[in-house]
Design an enzyme around this catalytic site. Structure first.
Site, PDB file in Angstrom:
ATOM      1  N   ASN A  48       1.081  -1.309  -0.093  1.00 37.15           N
ATOM      2  CA  ASN A  48       0.007  -0.001  -0.020  1.00 37.15           C
ATOM      3  C   ASN A  48       0.838   1.359   0.044  1.00 37.15           C
ATOM      4  O   ASN A  48       1.739   1.524   0.752  1.00 37.15           O
ATOM      5  CB  ASN A  48      -0.841   0.093   1.272  1.00 37.15           C
ATOM      6  N   ASP A  81      -0.054   4.438   0.037  1.00 37.78           N
ATOM      7  CA  ASP A  81      -0.743   5.646   0.259  1.00 37.78           C
ATOM      8  C   ASP A  81       0.112   6.846   0.954  1.00 37.78           C
ATOM      9  O   ASP A  81       0.084   8.102   0.869  1.00 37.78           O
ATOM     10  CB  ASP A  81      -1.655   5.482   1.599  1.00 37.78           C
ATOM     11  N   HIS A  82       1.054   6.277   1.852  1.00 36.64           N
ATOM     12  CA  HIS A  82       1.966   7.124   2.508  1.00 36.64           C
ATOM     13  C   HIS A  82       3.102   7.635   2.013  1.00 36.64           C
ATOM     14  O   HIS A  82       3.596   8.604   2.417  1.00 36.64           O
ATOM     15  CB  HIS A  82       2.262   6.719   4.044  1.00 36.64           C
ATOM     16  N   ARG A  98       3.695  18.928   1.707  1.00 35.96           N
ATOM     17  CA  ARG A  98       4.433  19.903   1.193  1.00 35.96           C
ATOM     18  C   ARG A  98       3.740  20.677  -0.315  1.00 35.96           C
ATOM     19  O   ARG A  98       4.275  21.529  -0.718  1.00 35.96           O
ATOM     20  CB  ARG A  98       6.127  19.748   0.660  1.00 35.96           C
ATOM     21  N   HIS A 103      -5.575   3.761  -1.346  1.00 35.02           N
ATOM     22  CA  HIS A 103      -7.146   4.120  -0.808  1.00 35.02           C
ATOM     23  C   HIS A 103      -7.317   5.500  -1.381  1.00 35.02           C
ATOM     24  O   HIS A 103      -6.675   6.590  -0.937  1.00 35.02           O
ATOM     25  CB  HIS A 103      -6.726   3.825   0.701  1.00 35.02           C
ATOM     26  N   ARG A 151      -9.441   8.043  -0.607  1.00 31.07           N
ATOM     27  CA  ARG A 151     -10.283   8.448   0.346  1.00 31.07           C
ATOM     28  C   ARG A 151     -11.362   9.555  -0.106  1.00 31.07           C
ATOM     29  O   ARG A 151     -10.952  10.351  -0.795  1.00 31.07           O
ATOM     30  CB  ARG A 151      -9.534   8.808   1.820  1.00 31.07           C
ATOM     31  N   ARG A 153      -7.137  12.603   1.230  1.00 32.47           N
ATOM     32  CA  ARG A 153      -5.753  13.413   1.968  1.00 32.47           C
ATOM     33  C   ARG A 153      -4.490  12.757   1.615  1.00 32.47           C
ATOM     34  O   ARG A 153      -3.579  13.260   2.038  1.00 32.47           O
ATOM     35  CB  ARG A 153      -6.050  13.032   3.496  1.00 32.47           C
ATOM     36  N   HIS A 154      -4.596  11.524   0.831  1.00 36.47           N
ATOM     37  CA  HIS A 154      -3.420  11.193   0.415  1.00 36.47           C
ATOM     38  C   HIS A 154      -3.373  10.931  -1.003  1.00 36.47           C
ATOM     39  O   HIS A 154      -3.000  11.671  -1.853  1.00 36.47           O
ATOM     40  CB  HIS A 154      -2.546   9.999   1.089  1.00 36.47           C
ATOM     41  N   GLU A 194      -8.919   0.523  -2.594  1.00 41.07           N
ATOM     42  CA  GLU A 194      -9.612   0.611  -1.313  1.00 41.07           C
ATOM     43  C   GLU A 194     -10.545   1.839  -1.343  1.00 41.07           C
ATOM     44  O   GLU A 194     -10.112   2.858  -1.885  1.00 41.07           O
ATOM     45  CB  GLU A 194      -8.742   0.491  -0.277  1.00 41.07           C
ATOM     46  N   THR A 207      -6.774   6.431  10.342  1.00 42.08           N
ATOM     47  CA  THR A 207      -6.540   5.417   9.381  1.00 42.08           C
ATOM     48  C   THR A 207      -8.021   4.818   9.608  1.00 42.08           C
ATOM     49  O   THR A 207      -8.719   4.918  10.566  1.00 42.08           O
ATOM     50  CB  THR A 207      -5.344   4.530   9.625  1.00 42.08           C
ATOM     51  N   THR A 208      -7.952   3.653   8.799  1.00 36.44           N
ATOM     52  CA  THR A 208      -9.115   2.787   9.010  1.00 36.44           C
ATOM     53  C   THR A 208      -9.466   2.157   9.977  1.00 36.44           C
ATOM     54  O   THR A 208      -8.632   1.110  10.304  1.00 36.44           O
ATOM     55  CB  THR A 208      -9.380   1.746   7.549  1.00 36.44           C
ATOM     56  N   GLU A 258     -11.040  -9.403   3.408  1.00 33.51           N
ATOM     57  CA  GLU A 258      -9.663  -9.128   4.124  1.00 33.51           C
ATOM     58  C   GLU A 258      -9.956  -8.955   5.554  1.00 33.51           C
ATOM     59  O   GLU A 258     -10.636  -8.111   6.056  1.00 33.51           O
ATOM     60  CB  GLU A 258      -8.981  -7.753   3.685  1.00 33.51           C
ATOM     61  N   HIS A 300      -3.499  -4.693   7.847  1.00 34.52           N
ATOM     62  CA  HIS A 300      -3.424  -3.256   8.982  1.00 34.52           C
ATOM     63  C   HIS A 300      -2.483  -3.631  10.131  1.00 34.52           C
ATOM     64  O   HIS A 300      -2.686  -4.563  10.568  1.00 34.52           O
ATOM     65  CB  HIS A 300      -4.979  -3.075   9.334  1.00 34.52           C
ATOM     66  N   GLY A 301      -1.630  -2.684  10.122  1.00 33.64           N
ATOM     67  CA  GLY A 301      -0.794  -2.632  11.043  1.00 33.64           C
ATOM     68  C   GLY A 301       0.448  -3.710  11.233  1.00 33.64           C
ATOM     69  O   GLY A 301       1.088  -4.094  12.040  1.00 33.64           O
ATOM     70  N   GLY A 342       1.217  -1.339   4.467  1.00 37.45           N
ATOM     71  CA  GLY A 342       1.406  -0.117   3.893  1.00 37.45           C
ATOM     72  C   GLY A 342       2.360   0.781   4.701  1.00 37.45           C
ATOM     73  O   GLY A 342       3.525   1.091   4.606  1.00 37.45           O
ATOM     74  N   HIS A 343       1.913   1.250   6.031  1.00 37.49           N
ATOM     75  CA  HIS A 343       2.326   2.310   6.865  1.00 37.49           C
ATOM     76  C   HIS A 343       3.720   1.888   7.330  1.00 37.49           C
ATOM     77  O   HIS A 343       4.652   2.564   7.178  1.00 37.49           O
ATOM     78  CB  HIS A 343       1.408   2.423   7.869  1.00 37.49           C
TER      79      HIS A 343
HETATM   80  N1  PXP Z   1      -5.801  -3.139   4.294  1.00 38.61           N
HETATM   81  C1  PXP Z   1      -6.863  -2.257   4.314  1.00 38.61           C
HETATM   82  C2  PXP Z   1      -8.257  -2.497   4.045  1.00 38.61           C
HETATM   83  C3  PXP Z   1      -6.372  -0.801   4.828  1.00 38.61           C
HETATM   84  O1  PXP Z   1      -7.451   0.241   5.024  1.00 38.61           O
HETATM   85  C4  PXP Z   1      -5.110  -0.619   5.144  1.00 38.61           C
HETATM   86  C5  PXP Z   1      -4.877   1.051   5.515  1.00 38.61           C
HETATM   87  O2  PXP Z   1      -5.010   1.739   4.293  1.00 38.61           O
HETATM   88  C6  PXP Z   1      -4.122  -1.638   4.924  1.00 38.61           C
HETATM   89  C7  PXP Z   1      -4.452  -2.871   4.654  1.00 38.61           C
HETATM   90  C8  PXP Z   1      -2.823  -1.200   5.334  1.00 38.61           C
HETATM   91  O3  PXP Z   1      -2.531  -0.836   6.557  1.00 38.61           O
HETATM   92  P1  PXP Z   1      -1.113  -0.296   7.166  1.00 38.61           P
HETATM   93  O4  PXP Z   1      -1.048   0.819   6.454  1.00 38.61           O
HETATM   94  O5  PXP Z   1      -1.274  -0.283   8.543  1.00 38.61           O
HETATM   95  O6  PXP Z   1      -0.271  -1.429   6.782  1.00 38.61           O
END
Ligand code: PXP
Length: 253
Positions: free
Chosen positions: A10, A12-13, A21, A46, A48, A52-53, A76, A106-107, A157, A200-201, A222-223
């Site tokens: 992912n 996004d970040h 910036r 994602h 959104r 935001r990103h 997403e 975040t979600t 998921e 996630h996480g 992602g993060h």
């Molecule tokens: N899966 C889904 C459905 C999510 O919404 C996210 C966060 O956007 C992730 C996975 C990835 O989560 P993380 O950025 O914490 O790894």
């Protein structure tokens, strides 16, 4: 040995940093390209509602990149009509429906598919008819998993965020309880004919236990990967995550 677990990255970040910036750097599409070259099996982004990103333009360019590289793009999005229209026009390989609240960072939590059955099911159908592989981001909860299967979505998921938080809090008891729920949830999902993903996480610290759940086919991360790329570079962060996942499965290529 079980089947190889796919790694969806992912990005996004990368857009979060760019947007801090304004301007165009760092470009999440360049990041996606680097992730693909480093061994990502798919790219996740994602879009959104508050943009935001990831922006609409990013998503269009990501779709072009992924089609060109023959890599699945997993979009997403919230289960709302505006997003459905964008997905139908863009035609990403996969769409993952997530709950969305503007005030959240975040979600948080999974989609309440059981409670929203009447609104989610027609959206799943519409997206599937447009050619997307639809997945529902849900908690590892029997009611939600059964509702997801009843909605006609081929993929779920499982939200791993609560497990990650329990471990970070040092609460082994809570972590074990959530892990058991994820294990039995993955089993139930597979027995209902669903393909089961998780996300996630996820980090180097928790990926091994999650990846050891044999019914899982894909992790979306992602993060942590983008954050770790600051220290070890994107390529090495992805390679190390891949190695942890393969080790946990006893997969040696
Ligand atoms: N899966 C889904 C459905 C999510 O919404 C996210 C966060 O956007 C992730 C996975 C990835 O989560 P993380 O950025 O914490 O790894």
């Amino acid at each position: 040995m079980t089947h190889k677990l796919r790694l969806g990255v992912n990005i996004d970040h990368i857009a979060t940093v760019r947007n801090a910036r304004g301007g165009e750097h760092p470009d999440p599409v360049a990041g996606a390209y680097a992730a693909i070259k480093a061994g990502a099996d798919g790219i996740t982004a994602h879009l959104r509602e508050d943009r935001r990103h990831i922006t609409d333009d990013d998503l269009e360019r990501l779709q072009m990149l992924c089609v060109g590289e023959n890599i699945p793009l997993n979009m997403e999005m919230a289960a709302v009509n505006d997003m459905v229209e964008i997905a139908k026009r863009l035609k990403p390989h996969a769409v993952c429906l997530v709950p969305e609240r503007r005030e959240e960072r975040t979600t948080e939590g999974g989609l309440d598919v059981a409670g929203l059955h009447n609104s989610v099911t027609p959206i799943v159908r519409e997206l599937r008819e447009s050619g997307a592989r639809v997945s529902l981001f849900i908690e590892a909860d029997e009611r939600q998993i059964r509702a997801a299967a009843a909605s006609g979505a081929p993929v779920i998921e499982i939200h791993t965020g609560a497990y990650a938080h329990a471990l970070l809090d040092g609460d082994a008891l809570r972590a074990d309880k959530i892990f058991n729920a994820m294990q039995s949830g993955a089993k139930l999902g597979a027995s209902l004919g669903l393909e089961v993903h998780a996300g996630h996480g996820i980090s180097f610290d928790n990926v091994s236990s999650i990846a050891s759940i044999p019914e899982l086919h894909e992790l979306n991360i992602g993060h942590f990967i983008i954050g770790e790329a600051i220290f070890m570079g994107l390529e090495d962060a992805i390679a190390e995550m891949r190695r942890c996942m393969d080790d946990a499965r006893g997969y040696d290529g």
